[in-house]
Design a protein around this motif. Structure first.
Motif, PDB file in Angstrom:
ATOM      1  N   ARG A   1       0.834  -1.206   0.000  1.00  0.00           N
ATOM      2  CA  ARG A   1       0.000   0.000   0.000  1.00  0.00           C
ATOM      3  C   ARG A   1       0.870   1.258   0.000  1.00  0.00           C
ATOM      4  O   ARG A   1       0.564   2.239  -0.690  1.00  0.00           O
ATOM      5  CB  ARG A   1      -0.951  -0.016   1.204  1.00  0.00           C
ATOM      6  CG  ARG A   1      -1.906  -1.201   1.182  1.00  0.00           C
ATOM      7  CD  ARG A   1      -3.067  -1.046   2.157  1.00  0.00           C
ATOM      8  NE  ARG A   1      -2.658  -0.814   3.526  1.00  0.00           N
ATOM      9  CZ  ARG A   1      -2.322  -1.768   4.388  1.00  0.00           C
ATOM     10  NH1 ARG A   1      -2.308  -3.041   4.001  1.00  0.00           N
ATOM     11  NH2 ARG A   1      -1.989  -1.479   5.630  1.00  0.00           N
TER      12      ARG A   1
ATOM     13  N   ARG B   1      -6.098 -11.620   2.554  1.00  0.00           N
ATOM     14  CA  ARG B   1      -7.464 -11.110   2.752  1.00  0.00           C
ATOM     15  C   ARG B   1      -7.425  -9.768   3.482  1.00  0.00           C
ATOM     16  O   ARG B   1      -8.163  -8.833   3.137  1.00  0.00           O
ATOM     17  CB  ARG B   1      -8.308 -12.124   3.525  1.00  0.00           C
ATOM     18  CG  ARG B   1      -8.774 -13.299   2.695  1.00  0.00           C
ATOM     19  CD  ARG B   1      -9.837 -14.112   3.412  1.00  0.00           C
ATOM     20  NE  ARG B   1      -9.317 -14.806   4.586  1.00  0.00           N
ATOM     21  CZ  ARG B   1      -8.790 -16.026   4.555  1.00  0.00           C
ATOM     22  NH1 ARG B   1      -8.699 -16.690   3.412  1.00  0.00           N
ATOM     23  NH2 ARG B   1      -8.364 -16.600   5.677  1.00  0.00           N
ATOM     24  N   VAL B   2      -6.575  -9.667   4.504  1.00  0.00           N
ATOM     25  CA  VAL B   2      -6.407  -8.401   5.211  1.00  0.00           C
ATOM     26  C   VAL B   2      -5.867  -7.349   4.266  1.00  0.00           C
ATOM     27  O   VAL B   2      -6.345  -6.200   4.236  1.00  0.00           O
ATOM     28  CB  VAL B   2      -5.467  -8.578   6.422  1.00  0.00           C
ATOM     29  CG1 VAL B   2      -5.187  -7.229   7.090  1.00  0.00           C
ATOM     30  CG2 VAL B   2      -6.062  -9.549   7.435  1.00  0.00           C
TER      31      VAL B   2
ATOM     32  N   ARG C   1      -6.088  -7.074   0.958  1.00  0.00           N
ATOM     33  CA  ARG C   1      -7.085  -6.615  -0.022  1.00  0.00           C
ATOM     34  C   ARG C   1      -8.124  -5.718   0.636  1.00  0.00           C
ATOM     35  O   ARG C   1      -8.524  -4.695   0.071  1.00  0.00           O
ATOM     36  CB  ARG C   1      -7.754  -7.823  -0.672  1.00  0.00           C
ATOM     37  CG  ARG C   1      -6.819  -8.655  -1.549  1.00  0.00           C
ATOM     38  CD  ARG C   1      -7.577  -9.754  -2.289  1.00  0.00           C
ATOM     39  NE  ARG C   1      -6.650 -10.569  -3.064  1.00  0.00           N
ATOM     40  CZ  ARG C   1      -6.237 -11.789  -2.719  1.00  0.00           C
ATOM     41  NH1 ARG C   1      -6.697 -12.350  -1.591  1.00  0.00           N
ATOM     42  NH2 ARG C   1      -5.400 -12.455  -3.476  1.00  0.00           N
ATOM     43  N   ARG C   2      -8.565  -6.100   1.823  1.00  0.00           N
ATOM     44  CA  ARG C   2      -9.568  -5.318   2.527  1.00  0.00           C
ATOM     45  C   ARG C   2      -9.051  -3.922   2.853  1.00  0.00           C
ATOM     46  O   ARG C   2      -9.756  -2.920   2.660  1.00  0.00           O
ATOM     47  CB  ARG C   2      -9.987  -6.055   3.800  1.00  0.00           C
ATOM     48  CG  ARG C   2     -11.135  -5.389   4.549  1.00  0.00           C
ATOM     49  CD  ARG C   2     -11.672  -6.298   5.634  1.00  0.00           C
ATOM     50  NE  ARG C   2     -10.692  -6.592   6.669  1.00  0.00           N
ATOM     51  CZ  ARG C   2     -10.189  -7.805   6.891  1.00  0.00           C
ATOM     52  NH1 ARG C   2     -10.554  -8.841   6.159  1.00  0.00           N
ATOM     53  NH2 ARG C   2      -9.306  -7.993   7.871  1.00  0.00           N
ATOM     54  N   ARG C   3      -7.802  -3.836   3.295  1.00  0.00           N
ATOM     55  CA  ARG C   3      -7.250  -2.540   3.677  1.00  0.00           C
ATOM     56  C   ARG C   3      -6.963  -1.670   2.458  1.00  0.00           C
ATOM     57  O   ARG C   3      -7.174  -0.449   2.499  1.00  0.00           O
ATOM     58  CB  ARG C   3      -5.994  -2.737   4.520  1.00  0.00           C
ATOM     59  CG  ARG C   3      -6.326  -3.370   5.863  1.00  0.00           C
ATOM     60  CD  ARG C   3      -5.147  -3.447   6.797  1.00  0.00           C
ATOM     61  NE  ARG C   3      -5.582  -3.915   8.114  1.00  0.00           N
ATOM     62  CZ  ARG C   3      -4.839  -3.913   9.189  1.00  0.00           C
ATOM     63  NH1 ARG C   3      -3.580  -3.474   9.125  1.00  0.00           N
ATOM     64  NH2 ARG C   3      -5.309  -4.343  10.340  1.00  0.00           N
TER      65      ARG C   3
ATOM     66  N   ALA D   1      -8.635  -1.717  -0.324  1.00  0.00           N
ATOM     67  CA  ALA D   1      -9.943  -1.229  -0.770  1.00  0.00           C
ATOM     68  C   ALA D   1     -10.443  -0.106   0.130  1.00  0.00           C
ATOM     69  O   ALA D   1     -10.969   0.909  -0.349  1.00  0.00           O
ATOM     70  CB  ALA D   1     -10.945  -2.381  -0.799  1.00  0.00           C
ATOM     71  N   ALA D   2     -10.269  -0.264   1.433  1.00  0.00           N
ATOM     72  CA  ALA D   2     -10.722   0.758   2.377  1.00  0.00           C
ATOM     73  C   ALA D   2      -9.986   2.074   2.168  1.00  0.00           C
ATOM     74  O   ALA D   2     -10.546   3.152   2.399  1.00  0.00           O
ATOM     75  CB  ALA D   2     -10.543   0.273   3.812  1.00  0.00           C
ATOM     76  N   GLU D   3      -8.724   1.989   1.722  1.00  0.00           N
ATOM     77  CA  GLU D   3      -7.928   3.195   1.489  1.00  0.00           C
ATOM     78  C   GLU D   3      -8.080   3.726   0.074  1.00  0.00           C
ATOM     79  O   GLU D   3      -7.454   4.730  -0.298  1.00  0.00           O
ATOM     80  CB  GLU D   3      -6.455   2.893   1.783  1.00  0.00           C
ATOM     81  CG  GLU D   3      -6.184   2.585   3.251  1.00  0.00           C
ATOM     82  CD  GLU D   3      -4.734   2.185   3.519  1.00  0.00           C
ATOM     83  OE1 GLU D   3      -3.862   2.583   2.719  1.00  0.00           O
ATOM     84  OE2 GLU D   3      -4.493   1.485   4.520  1.00  0.00           O
TER      85      GLU D   3
ATOM     86  N   HIS E   1      -6.765   1.675  -5.704  1.00  0.00           N
ATOM     87  CA  HIS E   1      -7.178   0.803  -6.795  1.00  0.00           C
ATOM     88  C   HIS E   1      -5.996   0.318  -7.633  1.00  0.00           C
ATOM     89  O   HIS E   1      -6.170  -0.568  -8.481  1.00  0.00           O
ATOM     90  CB  HIS E   1      -8.194   1.530  -7.670  1.00  0.00           C
ATOM     91  CG  HIS E   1      -9.375   2.042  -6.910  1.00  0.00           C
ATOM     92  ND1 HIS E   1     -10.252   1.193  -6.249  1.00  0.00           N
ATOM     93  CD2 HIS E   1      -9.817   3.304  -6.668  1.00  0.00           C
ATOM     94  CE1 HIS E   1     -11.191   1.914  -5.648  1.00  0.00           C
ATOM     95  NE2 HIS E   1     -10.945   3.197  -5.884  1.00  0.00           N
TER      96      HIS E   1
END
Length: 283
Positions: free
Chosen positions: A68, A90-91, A93-95, A97-99, A102
């Motif tokens: 990131r 999984r963590v 990808r989730r983070r 997306a939250a930030e 893309h």
């Protein structure tokens, strides 16, 4: 799942650990691990020199903090993180997306054998993720193939155990007086790339040039206080006391508690640590 993951047979044990309980623990405590190595991560990112147009490959990305960070710097390019652990990905990808990142992607892969697109990346980075390859020459050769000519490899690895107070303190405490096995210096593990000469030999054999190592020493954070650090450390290293009897476990945990208390400061439980930032170039 491991059954759908292409893994070199020599890395099967690492895959079982990282895509099993060990990876799940790291995923659950991602923030804590990120905080522990944050001072060293600063050196890694500075050495990587990621520009806005770069395409970045992050090897052993874990829960994706470095990926990131790279994606934010490569705002007109992108970053791809690869790791063996489905739970950590999984963590990640989730983070991402939250930030709203893309341009950050994640792939479950064994970097030793994964078919990366040829010459697709400007820079490959790794934060303590390259020391676990069973065949490091093959792995780094594979990574080199993913870099464009002139592309950069920048990785953060641990200096020898003797320079890392946190490792010695925890393992000696939990050993409770037992002799600990000494792994072969080239065995996969946290200190597999601690020897500068081995680093130069391995990276040179993989085709890299202009190999440089820069030392860094920083305080590592392990918890808000001794209680907090004890829970975390036993969750990470509790397997070391599994075979002890009740008295042995009591002694080991008491030893751990003593060293954590000794290192409890106003800013948390801190231990000395030392890393290499390694830079190399694909010709």
């Amino acid at each position: 799942m491991i059954s759908t993951l292409q893994v070199d047979p020599s890395n099967a044990e690492q895959a079982r650990a990282w895509d099993g309980e060990e990876g799940a623990y790291w995923a659950e405590h991602a923030d804590r691990f990120d905080r522990a190595v944050r001072p060293h991560s600063t050196h890694l990112l500075a050495a990587a020199g990621i520009s806005a147009a770069d395409q970045v490959l992050d090897i052993g990305c874990g829960a994706g903090q470095t990926t990131r960070d790279a994606a934010r710097r490569a705002s007109g390019g992108g970053a791809v993180g690869v790791d063996l652990s489905a739970a950590m990905l999984r963590v990640a990808r989730r983070r991402a997306a939250a930030e709203g990142l893309h341009n950050a992607g994640f792939v479950q892969a064994d970097a030793q054998v994964h078919p990366f697109p040829a010459a697709a990346f400007d820079v490959a980075v790794s934060r303590t993720g390259t020391m676990f390859f069973a065949d490091p020459v093959a792995a780094f050769r594979n990574i080199a193939g993913a870099l464009r000519p002139g592309g950069r490899l920048v990785q953060l690895v641990w200096q020898p155990a003797t320079a890392n107070e946190w490792f010695l303190s925890f393992t000696q405490a939990l050993a409770a007086g037992r002799p600990l096995p000494t792994p072969a210096p080239d065995a996969p593990g946290p200190f597999a790339l601690a020897d500068p000469e081995r680093v130069r030999t391995v990276l040179g054999a993989a085709g890299f040039t202009d190999i440089r190592l820069e030392p860094h020493s920083e305080a590592m954070w392990f918890g808000e206080d001794a209680d907090d650090a004890e829970r975390f450390t036993l969750g990470l290293l509790g397997w070391m006391v599994d075979e002890l009897d009740e008295e042995g476990r009591r002694r080991a945990v008491g030893n751990l508690r003593a060293t954590l208390t000794d290192h409890d400061t106003d800013t948390g439980v801190l231990y000395a640590s030392a890393t290499w930032t390694i830079r190399a170039t694909r010709p």
